[in-house]
Scaffold this motif. Structure first.
Motif, PDB file in Angstrom:
ATOM      1  N   VAL A 749      53.211  48.257  50.301  1.00 21.55           N
ATOM      2  CA  VAL A 749      54.182  49.219  50.826  1.00 21.55           C
ATOM      3  C   VAL A 749      53.622  50.630  50.771  1.00 21.55           C
ATOM      4  CG1 VAL A 749      56.460  50.242  50.445  1.00 21.55           C
ATOM      5  CG2 VAL A 749      56.164  47.766  50.279  1.00 21.55           C
ATOM      6  N   ALA A 750      52.987  50.981  49.642  1.00 21.15           N
ATOM      7  CA  ALA A 750      52.425  52.329  49.508  1.00 21.15           C
ATOM      8  C   ALA A 750      51.340  52.578  50.547  1.00 21.15           C
ATOM      9  CB  ALA A 750      51.870  52.512  48.097  1.00 21.15           C
ATOM     10  N   LEU A 751      50.455  51.603  50.787  1.00 20.10           N
ATOM     11  CA  LEU A 751      49.377  51.781  51.758  1.00 20.10           C
ATOM     12  C   LEU A 751      49.935  51.911  53.172  1.00 20.10           C
ATOM     13  CD1 LEU A 751      46.346  51.904  52.244  1.00 20.10           C
ATOM     14  CD2 LEU A 751      46.323  49.417  52.387  1.00 20.10           C
ATOM     15  N   THR A 752      50.958  51.112  53.486  1.00 21.28           N
ATOM     16  CA  THR A 752      51.565  51.212  54.808  1.00 21.28           C
ATOM     17  C   THR A 752      52.192  52.587  55.018  1.00 21.28           C
ATOM     18  OG1 THR A 752      52.017  48.842  54.817  1.00 21.28           O
ATOM     19  CG2 THR A 752      53.278  50.192  56.361  1.00 21.28           C
ATOM     20  N   TRP A 753      52.862  53.115  54.001  1.00 20.71           N
ATOM     21  CA  TRP A 753      53.496  54.440  54.152  1.00 20.71           C
ATOM     22  C   TRP A 753      52.439  55.529  54.321  1.00 20.71           C
ATOM     23  CZ3 TRP A 753      53.576  59.240  52.030  1.00 20.71           C
ATOM     24  CH2 TRP A 753      54.660  60.072  52.356  1.00 20.71           C
ATOM     25  N   VAL A 754      51.345  55.461  53.570  1.00 20.49           N
ATOM     26  CA  VAL A 754      50.291  56.470  53.689  1.00 20.49           C
ATOM     27  C   VAL A 754      49.630  56.405  55.054  1.00 20.49           C
ATOM     28  CG1 VAL A 754      48.071  57.223  52.766  1.00 20.49           C
ATOM     29  CG2 VAL A 754      49.908  56.571  51.210  1.00 20.49           C
ATOM     30  N   LYS A 755      49.356  55.189  55.572  1.00 19.03           N
ATOM     31  CA  LYS A 755      48.755  55.055  56.896  1.00 19.03           C
ATOM     32  C   LYS A 755      49.695  55.575  57.974  1.00 19.03           C
ATOM     33  CE  LYS A 755      46.793  51.055  57.712  1.00 19.03           C
ATOM     34  NZ  LYS A 755      46.590  49.579  57.696  1.00 19.03           N
ATOM     35  N   GLU A 896      61.285  65.822  54.720  1.00 20.79           N
ATOM     36  CA  GLU A 896      62.236  64.772  55.097  1.00 20.79           C
ATOM     37  C   GLU A 896      61.700  63.907  56.232  1.00 20.79           C
ATOM     38  OE1 GLU A 896      64.808  64.192  53.395  1.00 20.79           O
ATOM     39  OE2 GLU A 896      64.572  65.957  52.123  1.00 20.79           O
ATOM     40  N   VAL A 897      60.377  63.903  56.409  1.00 23.26           N
ATOM     41  CA  VAL A 897      59.796  63.115  57.494  1.00 23.26           C
ATOM     42  C   VAL A 897      60.036  61.623  57.219  1.00 23.26           C
ATOM     43  CG1 VAL A 897      57.689  62.548  58.725  1.00 23.26           C
ATOM     44  CG2 VAL A 897      58.077  64.865  57.931  1.00 23.26           C
ATOM     45  N   GLU A 898      60.653  60.936  58.146  1.00 22.93           N
ATOM     46  CA  GLU A 898      60.909  59.512  57.987  1.00 22.93           C
ATOM     47  C   GLU A 898      59.757  58.710  58.595  1.00 22.93           C
ATOM     48  OE1 GLU A 898      63.321  58.007  56.491  1.00 22.93           O
ATOM     49  OE2 GLU A 898      64.544  59.740  55.968  1.00 22.93           O
ATOM     50  N   SER A 899      59.651  57.463  58.219  1.00 17.16           N
ATOM     51  CA  SER A 899      58.603  56.601  58.739  1.00 17.16           C
ATOM     52  C   SER A 899      58.825  56.348  60.223  1.00 17.16           C
ATOM     53  CB  SER A 899      58.583  55.275  57.982  1.00 17.16           C
ATOM     54  OG  SER A 899      57.687  54.375  58.582  1.00 17.16           O
ATOM     55  N   ARG A 900      57.711  56.268  60.965  1.00 17.14           N
ATOM     56  CA  ARG A 900      57.796  55.975  62.388  1.00 17.14           C
ATOM     57  C   ARG A 900      57.803  54.479  62.658  1.00 17.14           C
ATOM     58  NH1 ARG A 900      54.006  60.239  62.329  1.00 17.14           N
ATOM     59  NH2 ARG A 900      52.271  58.748  62.450  1.00 17.14           N
ATOM     60  N   LEU A 901      57.821  53.696  61.571  1.00 14.06           N
ATOM     61  CA  LEU A 901      57.806  52.243  61.768  1.00 14.06           C
ATOM     62  C   LEU A 901      59.169  51.747  62.240  1.00 14.06           C
ATOM     63  CD1 LEU A 901      55.741  51.164  58.672  1.00 14.06           C
ATOM     64  CD2 LEU A 901      54.953  51.474  61.005  1.00 14.06           C
TER      65      LEU A 901
END
Length: 901
Positions: A749-755, A896-901
Motif C-alpha cells: 500500500v505504501a509503495l502504491t501511494w508513493v508511486k 489534501e491531495v487525494e490518490s488518483r487511483l
C-alpha cells in the motif's frame, strides 16, 4: 532426672497440636517453612568433615496450649469447658512467648515425600530439654537449653514397681480391647490396627522396669491422647509422675472402648451351653423374621448380638435426632424442606444394614451443610468505599478499570441495602393491612452480583486481585481451578444413582465457605475441556454464570434449586479465543494488559523486593537496589507481561547478598559488607544479559525510519527500525525480516501511494513516469528471527520510501506508528500505551500517532506524556509535513491531495 550442661540449640516450633516425645518419630512438613530450610542450610554449611556420619540434632518445641501454662501445669478448672478462645498460632509467625517451656532433642533422619508439596522432615526424639533463654527468633529460633536425662529407676521403691506393673497390665488390656473392637459391627474405628496392637503387646512384654521412662513416652505417643495430655507427659521430668499421668489416660481409653464397642456378656440363663442351643442359629432365625416384617429387628436382637438391640436402637435414634436438628438449623429453602422431610421419613423406616441407608443419610448430611440462607455481613460502613479503595491500592498497582468496576459494585450494594433498611423500618412501624405490607415487601431491592471475567497475560495479578476483592468486601473466598476439567459432572455433580456420587465443584465450594454470598474465583476458565463423551463442562457453566438463571441452579446430586445470585463470581483467563461465545456473552469482560516498565518498577519497589528481602532472612537495610539497577533487571533480564520472572530475579539478587552478609557475619567483619548492588554486579549475580533494548539511532540516513511495536519478545513495547534500499533492476520489491502478511500488505500500500504521488512529491519531472522503472526496492526489518506482524507500520513504510526516493533523511529522534489507506488516510492502531513507553525507553523525543488514537493517550502514565512530544496526524501529507517542516514540495496542491487511483 539428671541435668546436663546447657548448650545452644537451633529450635523448630512444631505446628499446633504436634508433640514429639523421646523415643518416637515425627514428620514435620517443610512446605512454606523457611526456618527449617535456614536451620538445615546453616547446619550443613558448618558440618565437621572428619565426622561426616555424626547425627544432626535440633530442638523440637511444641506451641503453648490455652489450657496449660508454659511449664505444663493445668490452668483453673473449667477452662476447657468455657468459651475461651482457642490458642492458635502459625509456627512461622510464632514468637518466643508462644513456645512451650519444654522440648525434645531430635535427630534428623531424612526427608520423605514424592511431590514437592508433600515433603516432610523426619525427626527422631532423643531426650528432653528445658528452654532457658531464647537467643534469636529470625530467620530461625536459637535458644540456650538445659538437657534432662532420665535417672536410674529405684527398683526398691514399691510404689514405682506397682505403678509399672499397673501400667503394663492396663496397656495389655487396652490393646486387647482394640483387637476385639475391630470385630464388632458399627464399632468406632480404633486408632491402632489389630496387627499393630498384637506387635505392641509383644514389645511391651519385653520391657523391664529399667525401661519405665522410655515405655511411658512410647505409650503416650501411640494412644489417642489430646495435645495437652502429651504436653503434660513431656513436661513431667520425673518418671513416677509420668507413669501416674499415663495410667489415668489408659484408664480413660479403656472405659471409652468398653462403652463405644458395646462389649457385653452373654449369660447362660437365656441360652445354656449345656442345652446345645446354637446362638448363630438363633440369630439367623430372628434375622429371617425381621426380614419378613420389613427389616425391623425385635427388641433385644440388634446389631447381630443378643441383648444389644436396645442400646443400638437408642444410639441410632440419637444420631437421627441430631441430623434432624441440623436440618432444622440449616435454614432450608421451601423446596429443600419438603425433600428433607421425605428423605428423613424414609431413613427412619430403613434398616441401618441396608446399602440405601448410608446413601440417604449422606444426602441429608449434604443438605444440612449447604448454606441456604447463611450470609456474611458486608463491610458497608460510612467509609466503605474509602477502605475498599485503599485495600485494592495497597495490594495492586495500576489496574484502574477493574478497581473502578468493583467500587461501582460496592456503591450500588451499599445503596440497595440502605433502601431495604428503610423499607424494613416502614414495615416495622406500619399499621397498614397485610396486602399493603406485602406490596411494601415486594419493593425490596435484590442483590445480583456481577460476573466478571479478567483477561490478561500470566503474572498480571488476576488471581490475587480476586483475593483482595474478598478482603475489601469482608466475604469468604474460595478458588475453583477449572484448568483441565473435562467432565460435566465435576461442575454439576453426579446423580445419586451412581456409586460414590458427590456434589459438583460449585456446591462443594459453598459447603466449604459456609455462606451463600462468598467470592468465587473461577481460575483458568479458558482452559476448560471441550465436548467429549463425558459431556461439555463449558456448557455446564452456562447456568452457573448467567445472572438471569443462576438463582435456580440445580446440581445433579442435590437435585434442588440453589440460589447462586448472591455469589460474586470472578473468572480469569489468558485468552478469549478458547471460550465459547455463549459463555463469553454471560460475563463482563475486563482486559488486563501487561505491566509497563514504569509499573513494574513501582511493583518491584513496594511489593516484590520487600517480600524477597524478608523471605531470604535479610532486613531492609541489608540490601540497597538503586533505580538504574532495577531498570536493568527489568529491561535486560526479564521480558514478560507479568512480574513472576522479575520476582525470581530479585530473589536471586537477595540470595546473593544473603551469602555475602552471612560470610561477613561469620568472619565478624560486618563493616566490610556493602549492601548496595551496582549494575556491574548483575553480570556476576544473574549472568549475561538475556535481552537487548533497541536504542534510537544517533545519525540520520535516507531510507531509515523508526517505527513502534506494542509487543516485543516479553510483551512490552519497543521501537522497530525499517530500512529501505534501492538497487538497479526492473521494479521488483523484496521483503525480509520475517514479516507477516499484514506487514507485507502495508509495504504494498505504501509503495502504491508513493508511486501515485511521485510527481506531487517532486520525485519525478513527468507525472506519467514510473519511479520504479529501473530500480528494485528492498524493505528490511532487523532482528529477522523475531516474527513481526500487525497493522501499525504503514505510515513508517511510506515515510521510509519517500525518504529514500527524495534523498531526505528522517530525524532519528522521531518515531511513528499508524496504518495508511490508498487515499492517504492514517488510521488508528492498538497498543498505544506500550508503544509510547517503549519509545521513551529507547530515547525517542517525538512520536507521530494517528489522530484517531487521541483517546488512548489519556491512559498513558503522566511521566511518559511529559517525556515525549506526541503529534497526531490524520493523513500522510500531514505526517510528511511534521517530519520535514521546511521541505518545499513541487506541485502546490497542499496536503489534501487525494490518490488518483
Amino acid at each position: 532426672m539428671v541435668k546436663v550442661k546447657s548448650r545452644v540449640l537451633p529450635i523448630i516450633p512444631l505446628s499446633q497440636g504436634a508433640v514429639l516425645l523421646p523415643g518416637t518419630t515425627l514428620r514435620i512438613s517443610i512446605l512454606n517453612r523457611s526456618d527449617v530450610a535456614a536451620i538445615l542450610a546453616n547446619i550443613y554449611s558448618h558440618a565437621v568433615k572428619p565426622k561426616p556420619d555424626a547425627p544432626i540434632t535440633i530442638g523440637c518445641v511444641p506451641l503453648n496450649s490455652s489450657y496449660l501454662s508454659p511449664d505444663g501445669k493445668l490452668l483453673l478448672d473449667g477452662t476447657k469447658g468455657s468459651k475461651a478462645a482457642k490458642y492458635e498460632t502459625d509456627p512461622m509467625s510464632a514468637t518466643a512467648k508462644d513456645l512451650f517451656q519444654y522440648g525434645t532433642v531430635a535427630k534428623v533422619s531424612g526427608v520423605q515425600g514424592r511431590r514437592p508439596g508433600e515433603m516432610s522432615l523426619v525427626v527422631e526424639g532423643i531426650s528432653r530439654f528445658q528452654v532457658d533463654k531464647v537467643i534469636q527468633e529470625r530467620p530461625y529460633f536459637e535458644a540456650e537449653v538445659v538437657h534432662h536425662e532420665d535417672a536410674d529407676v529405684d527398683i526398691t521403691n514399691t510404689e514405682i514397681v506397682q505403678l509399672f506393673a499397673d501400667l503394663k497390665q492396663l496397656s495389655r488390656e487396652l490393646l486387647a480391647l482394640v483387637r476385639l473392637s475391630s470385630l464388632l459391627p458399627r464399632a468406632s474405628t480404633p486408632a491402632i490396627s489389630p496387627i499393630t496392637a498384637r506387635r505392641l503387646e509383644v514389645y511391651i512384654a519385653q520391657k523391664n522396669i529399667e525401661d519405665a521412662g522410655s515405655l511411658t513416652d512410647f505409650l503416650a505417643h501411640i494412644i489417642d491422647a489430646s495435645p495437652e495430655e502429651k504436653l503434660r507427659i513431656l513436661s513431667a521430668l520425673s518418671v513416677q509422675d509420668r507413669m501416674e499421668r499415663l495410667t489415668e489416660m489408659l484408664q480413660r481409653e479403656i472405659r471409652a472402648l468398653q462403652k463405644n464397642g458395646r462389649i457385653l456378656t452373654v449369660t447362660t440363663t437365656t441360652t445354656p451351653a449345656s442345652s446345645g442351643f446354637d446362638i448363630e442359629r438363633l440369630l439367623k432365625l430372628r434375622a429371617d423374621q425381621a426380614a419378613r416384617r420389613g427389616g425391623v429387628l425385635p427388641p433385644g436382637f440388634g446389631g447381630g448380638f443378643p441383648g444389644g438391640g436396645s442400646q443400638g436402637g437408642e444410639e441410632e435414634g440419637n444420631e437421627l435426632d441430631e441430623l434432624k436438628k441440623r436440618l432444622d438449623d440449616a435454614g432450608l429453602s421451601p423446596d429443600a424442606q419438603k425433600v428433607a422431610q421425605r428423605e428423613l421419613a424414609r431413613l427412619h423406616k430403613m434398616n441401618p444394614a441396608q446399602a440405601e441407608y448410608q446413601v440417604c443419610r449422606t444426602y441429608l448430611e449434604n443438605l444440612a451443610e449447604i448454606p441456604w440462607t447463611q450470609t456474611t455481613n458486608d463491610h458497608l460502613g460510612a467509609d466503605t468505599l474509602k477502605r475498599a479503595r485503599q485495600q485494592l491500592d495497597d495490594d495492586h498497582y495500576g489496574l484502574e478499570k477493574i478497581k473502578k468496576r468493583l467500587l461501582e459494585y460496592l456503591a450500588v450494594l451499599k445503596l440497595k441495602q440502605a433502601v431495604n433498611a428503610d423499607l424494613e423500618s416502614q414495615i416495622k412501624h406500619s399499621t397498614d393491612d397485610k396486602s399493603q405490607l406485602q406490596a411494601t415487601r415486594t419493593k425490596r431491592m435484590i442483590d445480583k452480583s456481577p460476573i466478571l471475567l479478567l483477561v490478561g497475560p500470566p503474572g498480571t495479578g488476576k488471581t490475587s486481585l480476586a483475593k483482595s476483592v474478598a478482603t475489601a468486601l469482608g466475604r469468604k473466598f474460595h478458588r475453583i481451578s477449572l484448568g483441565g476439567v473435562r467432565d460435566e459432572a465435576e461442575i454439576r455433580g453426579h446423580r445419586r444413582t451412581y456409586v460414590a456420587a458427590m456434589p459438583g465443584l460449585i456446591v462443594q465450594g459453598l459447603k466449604k465457605v459456609g455462606v451463600c454470598n462468598p467470592v468465587f474465583l473461577l481460575d483458568e476458565i479458558d482452559k476448560v475441556g471441550g465436548s467429549n463423551f463425558h459431556g461439555d463442562p463449558s456448557a455446564a457453566m452456562l447456568e452457573v454464570l448467567d445472572p438471569e438463571q443462576n438463582h435456580t441452579f440445580t446440581d445433579h446430586y442435590v437435585n434442588i434449586p440453589i440460589d447462586l445470585s448472591k455469589v460474586l463470581f470472578i473468572a480469569t483467563a489468558n485468552s478469549l479465543d478458547t471460550i465459547p461465545p455463549a459463555l463469553l456473552d454471560r460475563m463482563e469482560t475486563i482486559q488486563l494488559s501487561g505491566y509497563t516498565t514504569l509499573e513494574k518498577r513501582h511493583i518491584a519497589t513496594h511489593h516484590l523486593l520487600p517480600k524477597q528481602i524478608t523471605s531470604n532472612g535479610l532486613k531492609q537495610e541489608h540490601i540497597v537496589l538503586p533505580e538504574d539497577v532495577l531498570d536493568k533487571i527489568i529491561g535486560s533480564y526479564t521480558r514478560e507481561s507479568g512480574v513472576r520472572n522479575l520476582e525470581r530475579e530479585l530473589g536471586a539478587v537477595c540470595r546473593s547478598k544473603a551469602v555475602e552478609y552471612a560470610d561477613a557475619k561469620d568472619s565478624e567483619s560486618l563493616k566490610s559488607y556493602n549492601p548496595s548492588v551496582s549494575v556491574a554486579d548483575l553480570d556476576t549475580i544473574l549472568g549475561i544479559e538475556r535481552f537487548d533494548d533497541e536504542i534510537a539511532e544517533q545519525v540520520a540516513r535516507p531510507g531509515v525510519v523508526t517505527g513502534l511495536v506494542a509487543y516485543s519478545t516479553g510483551g512490552t513495547g519497543s521501537i522497530l527500525f525499517i530500512e529501505v534500499a534501492d538497487v538497479p533492476g526492473g521494479g521488483r520489491v523484496q521483503l525480509t525480516g520475517k514479516l507477516g502478511d499484514v506487514l507485507k500488505e502495508s509495504v504494498e500500500v505504501a509503495l502504491t501511494w508513493v508511486k501515485a504521488h511521485a510527481f506531487d512529491l517532486g520525485l519525478t519531472a513527468d507525472p506519467s513516469e514510473d519511479i520504479m522503472k529501473r530500480r528494485d526496492v528492498h524493505v528490511h526489518c532487523p532482528s529477522g528471527a523475531i516474527p513481526k506482524d500487525g497493522p501499525s507500520a504503514g505510515l513508517a513504510h511510506t515515510v521510509a520510501l519517500v525518504s529514500l526516493f527524495a534523498g531526505k533523511a528522517v530525524p532519528p529522534h522521531i518515531a511513528m506508528t499508524g496504518e495508511v489507506s490508498l487515499r492517504g488516510k492514517v488510521t488508528p492502531v492498538g497498543g498505544i500505551k506500550e508503544k509510547l513507553i517503549g519509545a521513551l525507553r529507547a530515547g525517542v523525543k517525538t512520536v507521530l500517532l494517528p489522530a484517531g488514537n487521541r483517546k488512548e493517550v489519556r491512559e498513558v502514565p503522566q511521566e511518559v506524556r511529559d517525556g515525549l512530544e506526541i503529534v497526531h496526524v490524520g493523513s500522510i501529507w500531514e505526517g510528511l509535513g511534521k517530519v520535514w517542516p521546511d521541505a518545499d514540495w513541487p506541485g502546490e496542491r497542499g496536503w489534501e491531495v487525494e490518490s488518483r487511483l
